[in-house]
Write a protein that holds these residues in place. Structure first.
Motif, PDB file in Angstrom:
ATOM      1  N   PRO A  93       0.830  -1.217   0.000  1.00 53.51           N
ATOM      2  CA  PRO A  93       0.000   0.000   0.000  1.00 53.51           C
ATOM      3  C   PRO A  93       0.856   1.255   0.000  1.00 53.51           C
ATOM      4  N   ARG A  94       0.332   2.299  -0.580  1.00 53.14           N
ATOM      5  CA  ARG A  94       1.041   3.575  -0.613  1.00 53.14           C
ATOM      6  C   ARG A  94       0.847   4.320   0.701  1.00 53.14           C
ATOM      7  N   ILE A  95       1.713   5.279   0.917  1.00 50.96           N
ATOM      8  CA  ILE A  95       1.646   6.115   2.108  1.00 50.96           C
ATOM      9  C   ILE A  95       1.148   7.510   1.710  1.00 50.96           C
ATOM     10  N   LYS A  96       0.180   8.011   2.451  1.00 46.89           N
ATOM     11  CA  LYS A  96      -0.291   9.377   2.251  1.00 46.89           C
ATOM     12  C   LYS A  96       0.300  10.266   3.334  1.00 46.89           C
ATOM     13  N   LEU A  97       0.969  11.323   2.922  1.00 47.21           N
ATOM     14  CA  LEU A  97       1.525  12.254   3.888  1.00 47.21           C
ATOM     15  C   LEU A  97       0.443  13.223   4.341  1.00 47.21           C
ATOM     16  N   LEU A  98       0.354  13.407   5.647  1.00 45.71           N
ATOM     17  CA  LEU A  98      -0.626  14.299   6.242  1.00 45.71           C
ATOM     18  C   LEU A  98       0.090  15.431   6.964  1.00 45.71           C
ATOM     19  N   SER A  99      -0.655  16.417   7.361  1.00 40.32           N
ATOM     20  CA  SER A  99      -0.044  17.546   8.066  1.00 40.32           C
ATOM     21  C   SER A  99       0.540  17.116   9.402  1.00 40.32           C
ATOM     22  N   GLU A 134      -6.458  -3.119   8.582  1.00 38.85           N
ATOM     23  CA  GLU A 134      -5.691  -4.235   9.145  1.00 38.85           C
ATOM     24  C   GLU A 134      -4.848  -4.925   8.077  1.00 38.85           C
ATOM     25  N   LEU A 135      -5.453  -5.154   6.903  1.00 38.59           N
ATOM     26  CA  LEU A 135      -4.708  -5.753   5.808  1.00 38.59           C
ATOM     27  C   LEU A 135      -3.597  -4.824   5.342  1.00 38.59           C
ATOM     28  N   GLY A 136      -3.871  -3.525   5.315  1.00 37.82           N
ATOM     29  CA  GLY A 136      -2.850  -2.554   4.929  1.00 37.82           C
ATOM     30  C   GLY A 136      -1.652  -2.601   5.857  1.00 37.82           C
ATOM     31  N   GLU A 137      -1.899  -2.747   7.151  1.00 40.32           N
ATOM     32  CA  GLU A 137      -0.800  -2.853   8.117  1.00 40.32           C
ATOM     33  C   GLU A 137      -0.008  -4.131   7.892  1.00 40.32           C
ATOM     34  N   GLN A 138      -0.706  -5.235   7.629  1.00 35.54           N
ATOM     35  CA  GLN A 138      -0.015  -6.500   7.401  1.00 35.54           C
ATOM     36  C   GLN A 138       0.870  -6.428   6.155  1.00 35.54           C
ATOM     37  N   LEU A 139       0.335  -5.844   5.083  1.00 35.30           N
ATOM     38  CA  LEU A 139       1.117  -5.725   3.852  1.00 35.30           C
ATOM     39  C   LEU A 139       2.330  -4.822   4.058  1.00 35.30           C
ATOM     40  N   MET A 140       2.148  -3.727   4.788  1.00 32.47           N
ATOM     41  CA  MET A 140       3.274  -2.823   5.029  1.00 32.47           C
ATOM     42  C   MET A 140       4.309  -3.478   5.939  1.00 32.47           C
ATOM     43  N   ALA A 141       3.850  -4.203   6.954  1.00 29.85           N
ATOM     44  CA  ALA A 141       4.782  -4.906   7.838  1.00 29.85           C
ATOM     45  C   ALA A 141       5.582  -5.942   7.055  1.00 29.85           C
ATOM     46  N   ASP A 142       4.921  -6.661   6.157  1.00 33.10           N
ATOM     47  CA  ASP A 142       5.623  -7.633   5.313  1.00 33.10           C
ATOM     48  C   ASP A 142       6.671  -6.938   4.453  1.00 33.10           C
TER      49      ASP A 142
END
Length: 211
Positions: free
Chosen positions: A25-31, A42-50
């Motif tokens: 997954p891509r990362i969105k930069l916020l203020s 939850e799936l996004g966290e798992q994919l990023m952790a992998d």
């Protein structure tokens, strides 16, 4: 998703059987930080952790925060730079927390080296040229040292030994190409080779008495 890990959930992220080729997954930069851009948090966290080679939320957020700070361009985090860095970390495939930290450093050093190369190419006076050249030189020397450190760690601390030149006598056998072994491999003692009979040495005629 907030940038801070949720304390109401278990911090460990279970290992997934999904292939690591699955889209990261891509990362969105916020203020106030960043968020993982995925419809299923939850799936996004798992994919990023992998992708980062870590096993819990704290480690994942820590590595992402450090990569985000290293991606700074013009005093602000750069989303394109950050996406590139995450992609490079994923492609190197860190296997544990030590490798995750080292690979993050390797990718960050590369980004900084290329930034110094840009400054060197655009320097308009000798002082700036010298400063950028020195910084680029240090980073360029650091990069292969980090690669070697990663290789040593993956080989359980044993440096690889590459044999590039092999001398073969008549009747012997050789492998064409480079041969790489680890330091734990025992190389036969040269004395054992010299103790053998020389096939080219003239042999006594039958019936000749030896001294």
């Amino acid at each position: 998703m907030n940038t801070a890990p949720s304390l109401s959930k278990a911090t460990a992220i279970a290992a997934t059987d999904r292939p690591r080729s699955a889209a990261t997954p891509r990362i969105k930069l916020l203020s106030h930080g960043f968020s993982i851009d995925h419809p299923d948090p939850e799936l996004g966290e798992q994919l990023m952790a992998d992708a980062l080679g870590v096993a819990d939320r704290e480690a994942m957020h820590g590595i992402l925060t450090q990569l985000m700070k290293a991606s700074v361009n013009g005093q602000k985090p750069d989303e394109v730079n950050l996406s590139f860095m995450i992609s490079m970390v994923n492609s190197i495939r860190p296997r544990d927390s030590i490798e995750a930290m080292l690979v993050a450093q390797i990718v960050s050093v590369h980004v900084m080296a290329m930034r110094c190369a840009y400054h060197l190419a655009n320097a308009d006076d000798i002082a700036r040229q010298d400063s950028a050249a020195r910084a680029l030189g240090r980073l360029a020397r650091t990069f292969p040292a980090q690669i070697e450190a990663l290789n040593r760690y993956r080989n359980n601390g044993e440096p690889a030994i590459t044999v590039q030149n092999v001398s073969v006598q008549e009747g012997g056998k050789a492998i064409v190409g480079n041969v790489t072994q680890h330091a734990s491999v025992i190389i036969s003692d040269k004395r054992a080779a010299t103790a053998g009979r020389d096939p080219f040495k003239s042999q006594p005629e039958p019936g000749t008495r030896l001294p």
